[in-house]
Design an enzyme around this catalytic site. Structure first.
Site, PDB file in Angstrom:
ATOM      1  N   ASN A   1      79.307   4.965 -32.805  1.00  0.00           N
ATOM      2  CA  ASN A   1      80.183   5.445 -33.872  1.00  0.00           C
ATOM      3  C   ASN A   1      80.487   6.940 -33.780  1.00  0.00           C
ATOM      4  O   ASN A   1      81.398   7.440 -34.454  1.00  0.00           O
ATOM      5  CB  ASN A   1      79.587   5.143 -35.248  1.00  0.00           C
ATOM      6  CG  ASN A   1      79.694   3.686 -35.626  1.00  0.00           C
ATOM      7  OD1 ASN A   1      78.928   3.193 -36.459  1.00  0.00           O
ATOM      8  ND2 ASN A   1      80.638   2.966 -35.032  1.00  0.00           N
TER       9      ASN A   1
ATOM     10  N   ASP B   1      80.427  -5.028 -41.368  1.00  0.00           N
ATOM     11  CA  ASP B   1      81.667  -4.718 -40.670  1.00  0.00           C
ATOM     12  C   ASP B   1      82.875  -5.031 -41.546  1.00  0.00           C
ATOM     13  O   ASP B   1      82.863  -5.995 -42.313  1.00  0.00           O
ATOM     14  CB  ASP B   1      81.745  -5.529 -39.373  1.00  0.00           C
ATOM     15  CG  ASP B   1      82.866  -5.066 -38.464  1.00  0.00           C
ATOM     16  OD1 ASP B   1      83.244  -3.882 -38.529  1.00  0.00           O
ATOM     17  OD2 ASP B   1      83.374  -5.900 -37.687  1.00  0.00           O
TER      18      ASP B   1
END
Length: 252
Positions: A76, A28
């Site tokens: 996503n 991330d």
């Protein structure tokens, strides 16, 4: 990467023989890394691929045998189409560029997640990577792509229900039995789950498998992650006491 293909088992030379067997990483911070430098988000994703290469190499050097990375989640798809296409392109470029080296180093590549909905060229490339490395066993790289843990558990339950209806399985369902329907059925549970970027959540990643994993949240953004960060994570892992629900011997 130090060559992984010189012996039946991965060498720990230069590494820690007591390193966690399986490390999983939520990669991330690519977007924030790019924003801090006035760059487009795609630049952060590109640098994130470089961090993945460094981490695969470092993991082998440090005695880790299984590495699972969270690359693209089922959530996503909500991102702008251009960014989604970039992520697809980076996976394609990574496999095309690195597959022969990974094969030579004895790395087995798995891609877990939902295959339906992937562009045909990506699905074919994923199948190729898994097929060409299927007999390797010295290091195991698993890429979670189009993956969500709730979706994985739901898919496993649906497959199990169909097997029951078809009379293919009988008897009581156990934890071990259910795990055979998960994407990770051939993998040990992770010992350590790392999330970069300073966020304190696991974001629908390996919910079943990480039930007893040690969780570590680090402030470094993923594109900056390197071997020293992984070494530090292993050191902090060794400070933990893993009881798996039991009581420490001698405790009152």
């Amino acid at each position: 990467m130090a060559r992984l293909g010189t012996s039946p088992e991965p060498s720990h030379a230069g590494g820690d023989p007591s390193a966690p067997q399986h490390v999983a990483i939520i990669m991330d911070g690519n977007g924030r890394w790019a924003k801090a430098r006035g760059l487009p988000r795609t630049a952060g994703h590109e640098r994130g691929v470089e961090a993945l290469r460094r981490t695969v190499e470092a993991a082998g050097d440090l005695g880790i045998r299984y590495l699972t990375v969270f690359s693209f989640s089922t959530e996503n798809w909500r991102r702008p189409a251009a960014e989604v296409n970039t992520l697809f392109g980076l996976l394609k470029a990574y496999v095309q560029r690195d597959l022969s080296r990974l094969q030579q180093d004895g790395v087995r590549v798995r891609v877990i997640g939902q295959r339906e909905g992937l562009p045909p060229d990506i699905a074919e490339l994923v199948d190729r990577a898994e097929r060409e490395t299927a007999t390797n066993s010295k290091f195991h790289l698993t890429i979670a792509f189009n993956y969500g843990a709730r979706n994985e558990i739901l898919r496993a339950t649906q497959v199990y229900a169909r097997a029951i209806a078809a009379g293919e399985v009988t008897g009581e369902l156990t934890d071990a039995g259910f795990e055979q329907y998960l994407d990770t059925k051939d993998l040990p549970d992770p010992d350590l789950v790392i999330r970069t970027s300073g966020e304190y959540r696991i974001s629908n990643f390996l919910l079943w498998q990480a039930a007893y994993a040690e969780l570590l949240f680090v402030d470094v953004l993923w594109p900056d992650f390197n071997k020293s960060h992984l070494e530090s994570a292993i050191s902090r892992y060794h400070e933990r006491e893993r009881r798996f629900g039991a009581v420490t011997p001698g405790a009152t």
